[in-house]
Design an enzyme around this catalytic site. Structure first.
Site, PDB file in Angstrom:
ATOM      1  N   ASN A   1       0.868  -1.177   0.000  1.00  0.00           N
ATOM      2  CA  ASN A   1       0.000   0.000   0.000  1.00  0.00           C
ATOM      3  C   ASN A   1       0.900   1.221   0.000  1.00  0.00           C
ATOM      4  O   ASN A   1       1.477   1.566   1.033  1.00  0.00           O
ATOM      5  CB  ASN A   1      -0.897  -0.043   1.256  1.00  0.00           C
ATOM      6  CG  ASN A   1      -1.683   1.238   1.453  1.00  0.00           C
ATOM      7  OD1 ASN A   1      -1.770   2.072   0.543  1.00  0.00           O
ATOM      8  ND2 ASN A   1      -2.254   1.399   2.641  1.00  0.00           N
TER       9      ASN A   1
ATOM     10  N   LYS B   1       0.124   4.260  -0.283  1.00  0.00           N
ATOM     11  CA  LYS B   1      -0.496   5.468   0.286  1.00  0.00           C
ATOM     12  C   LYS B   1      -0.246   6.661  -0.660  1.00  0.00           C
ATOM     13  O   LYS B   1      -0.184   6.464  -1.866  1.00  0.00           O
ATOM     14  CB  LYS B   1       0.009   5.718   1.705  1.00  0.00           C
ATOM     15  CG  LYS B   1      -0.118   4.442   2.562  1.00  0.00           C
ATOM     16  CD  LYS B   1       0.082   4.656   4.021  1.00  0.00           C
ATOM     17  CE  LYS B   1      -0.067   3.326   4.756  1.00  0.00           C
ATOM     18  NZ  LYS B   1      -0.036   3.470   6.206  1.00  0.00           N
TER      19      LYS B   1
ATOM     20  N   HIS C   1      -9.418   1.195   4.913  1.00  0.00           N
ATOM     21  CA  HIS C   1      -8.138   1.395   5.615  1.00  0.00           C
ATOM     22  C   HIS C   1      -8.361   2.361   6.779  1.00  0.00           C
ATOM     23  O   HIS C   1      -9.157   3.298   6.669  1.00  0.00           O
ATOM     24  CB  HIS C   1      -7.095   1.950   4.645  1.00  0.00           C
ATOM     25  CG  HIS C   1      -5.726   1.977   5.238  1.00  0.00           C
ATOM     26  ND1 HIS C   1      -5.322   2.970   6.101  1.00  0.00           N
ATOM     27  CD2 HIS C   1      -4.690   1.111   5.142  1.00  0.00           C
ATOM     28  CE1 HIS C   1      -4.090   2.714   6.488  1.00  0.00           C
ATOM     29  NE2 HIS C   1      -3.680   1.593   5.922  1.00  0.00           N
TER      30      HIS C   1
ATOM     31  N   GLU D   1      -6.778   4.789   7.826  1.00  0.00           N
ATOM     32  CA  GLU D   1      -6.590   6.211   7.489  1.00  0.00           C
ATOM     33  C   GLU D   1      -7.830   6.776   6.813  1.00  0.00           C
ATOM     34  O   GLU D   1      -8.175   7.943   7.003  1.00  0.00           O
ATOM     35  CB  GLU D   1      -5.319   6.378   6.631  1.00  0.00           C
ATOM     36  CG  GLU D   1      -4.066   6.197   7.485  1.00  0.00           C
ATOM     37  CD  GLU D   1      -2.846   5.671   6.750  1.00  0.00           C
ATOM     38  OE1 GLU D   1      -2.811   5.698   5.503  1.00  0.00           O
ATOM     39  OE2 GLU D   1      -1.916   5.200   7.440  1.00  0.00           O
TER      40      GLU D   1
ATOM     41  N   GLU E   1      -5.317  -4.783  10.751  1.00  0.00           N
ATOM     42  CA  GLU E   1      -4.275  -3.773  10.953  1.00  0.00           C
ATOM     43  C   GLU E   1      -4.556  -2.991  12.232  1.00  0.00           C
ATOM     44  O   GLU E   1      -5.367  -2.058  12.226  1.00  0.00           O
ATOM     45  CB  GLU E   1      -4.255  -2.794   9.770  1.00  0.00           C
ATOM     46  CG  GLU E   1      -3.949  -3.442   8.437  1.00  0.00           C
ATOM     47  CD  GLU E   1      -3.388  -2.430   7.450  1.00  0.00           C
ATOM     48  OE1 GLU E   1      -2.263  -2.660   6.984  1.00  0.00           O
ATOM     49  OE2 GLU E   1      -4.044  -1.422   7.176  1.00  0.00           O
TER      50      GLU E   1
ATOM     51  N   GLY F   1       2.622   2.381  10.716  1.00  0.00           N
ATOM     52  CA  GLY F   1       3.599   3.447  10.530  1.00  0.00           C
ATOM     53  C   GLY F   1       4.340   3.848  11.799  1.00  0.00           C
ATOM     54  O   GLY F   1       4.995   4.883  11.835  1.00  0.00           O
TER      55      GLY F   1
ATOM     56  N   SER G   1       3.466  -1.978  10.350  1.00  0.00           N
ATOM     57  CA  SER G   1       4.915  -2.046  10.550  1.00  0.00           C
ATOM     58  C   SER G   1       5.527  -3.409  10.221  1.00  0.00           C
ATOM     59  O   SER G   1       6.447  -3.861  10.896  1.00  0.00           O
ATOM     60  CB  SER G   1       5.278  -1.621  11.977  1.00  0.00           C
ATOM     61  OG  SER G   1       4.900  -0.269  12.200  1.00  0.00           O
TER      62      SER G   1
HETATM   63  P1  PGA Z   1       2.896   0.397   7.609  1.00  0.00           P
HETATM   64  O1  PGA Z   1       1.436   0.598   6.991  1.00  0.00           O
HETATM   65  O2  PGA Z   1       3.431  -0.898   7.049  1.00  0.00           O
HETATM   66  O3  PGA Z   1       3.664   1.587   7.142  1.00  0.00           O
HETATM   67  O4  PGA Z   1       2.736   0.325   9.090  1.00  0.00           O
HETATM   68  C1  PGA Z   1       0.562  -0.490   6.838  1.00  0.00           C
HETATM   69  C2  PGA Z   1      -0.735  -0.028   6.261  1.00  0.00           C
HETATM   70  O5  PGA Z   1      -1.198   1.080   6.626  1.00  0.00           O
HETATM   71  O6  PGA Z   1      -1.353  -0.722   5.437  1.00  0.00           O
END
Ligand code: PGA
Length: 249
Positions: free
Chosen positions: A9, A11, A95, A97, A165, A171, A210
Site C-alpha cells: 500500500n 499510500k 483502511h 486512514e 491492521e 507506521g 509495521s
Molecule cells: P505500515 O502501513 O506498514 O507503514 O505500518 C501499513 C498499512 O497502513 O497498510
C-alpha cells in the site's frame, strides 16, 4: 494451504519515476516464484501506467480506495469501475486512514466493498482497533464488529481478502505480538466461517502494521496469517521483496 498474498500500500507516495521500483519488483518476482501472490497499490494517478507495465507478469496492481457509485457528481473520487478500466485487479477499502481521516463508517466501507465486487475486483477489507480500544480490552469486539458491518454481500474466498491492521501499529514501528495477531486472526476466521460457511476458511487474512523485512517471516508464520499488507516498507523494492521472501515454504 492458502496461497499467501503480499500487498503493498503505497499510500500518497509515488511519482512517475517510481516505476523503477515496480520494475525491480516485477523482475525479481518473475525470476523466482516466491510462493505468494504479489499486489502493489500505488496512488490512483499511477494505476493505469503500473497496470500497463505489470500486464502479463505475476504482479497485480490495485487501488487504495474507491467510491461506492460507478460514476457521477463526486468531485475527486475514483470508482471501482475506473480502477478496473485502468487495469487494476484489486482495491483496498476501509483502511484505518480512510476510516479516521475521511470519517468512513462500516456501512460506507461495505458499500465500497460491494462496488469493488461489482467491478470484478478483489476486495481487501481492512479492520483494526485503536490503542485505547486495545487498552480497554475491546480488541476482538471492535475487530469482529467492523468485519460484521463492512463485510460485503456476495463475498467469496476468491475475491474477498481481510486485512487486520491494529491502528497503533501502522507506521509506528510497533507490531502486535505473535499471540495478539493469532488471537485477532482466529476471531476473524471464526466470524468469516459464521458468515460465509466453508468459504470462510479460504479467505485470506493479511496482517498489517509495521511489517518489515526483519519481522516478516515471524509474522507470516503465525496461524491464520495468509499474507501481509505493507505500507512504508513497500516503497523500496528491496524491502518489499525481502518481505515477499519471508513467506513460509
Ligand atoms: P505500515 O502501513 O506498514 O507503514 O505500518 C501499513 C498499512 O497502513 O497498510
Amino acid at each position: 494451504m492458502i496461497r499467501p498474498l503480499i500487498a503493498g500500500n503505497w499510500k500518497m507516495n509515488g511519482l512517475q519515476a517510481s516505476e523503477a521500483e515496480l520494475r525491480s519488483v516485477i523482475d525479481a518476482v518473475k525470476k523466482s516464484d516466491g510462493g505468494a501472490d504479489v499486489l502493489i497499490c500505488p496512488p490512483a494517478t499511477l494505476i493505469a501506467r503500473f497496470a500497463e507495465i505489470a500486464r502479463g507478469t505475476p504482479v497485480a496492481i490495485g487501488g487504495q480506495d474507491c467510491h461506492a457509485k460507478a460514476s457521477g457528481a463526486f468531485t475527486g473520487d475514483v470508482s471501482a469501475e475506473m480502477i478496473a478500466d485502468a487495469g487494476g485487479a484489486a482495491v483496498i477499502v476501509g483502511h484505518s486512514e480512510r476510516r479516521a481521516l475521511h470519517a468512513e463508517t462500516d456501512a460506507i466501507v461495505k458499500a465500497k466493498a460491494e462496488a469493488g465486487f461489482r467491478a470484478g475486483l478483489t476486495v481487501i477489507v481492512c479492520v483494526g482497533e485503536t490503542e485505547s480500544e486495545r487498552l480497554a480490552g475491546r480488541t476482538l469486539a471492535v475487530v469482529t464488529g467492523q468485519l460484521e458491518g463492512s463485510l460485503p454481500q456476495g463475498a467469496g474466498a476468491g475475491t474477498l481478502v481481510v486485512a487486520y491492521e491494529p491502528v497503533w501499529a501502522i507506521g509506528t514501528g510497533r507490531t502486535a505480538t505473535k499471540d495478539d495477531i493469532a488471537e485477532a486472526h482466529a476471531a476473524i476466521r471464526q466470524r468469516l466461517g459464521e458468515r460465509l460457511g466453508s468459504a470462510g476458511q479460504d479467505v485470506r487474512i493479511l496482517y498489517g502494521g509495521s511489517v518489515k523485512p526483519d519481522n516478516a517471516s515471524e509474522i507470516l508464520a503465525v496461524a491464520n496469517v495468509n499474507g501481509a499488507l505493507v505500507g512504508g516498507a513497500s516503497l523500496k523494492a528491496a524491502d518489499f521483496l525481502a518481505i515477499v521472501g519471508g513467506v513460509p515454504r
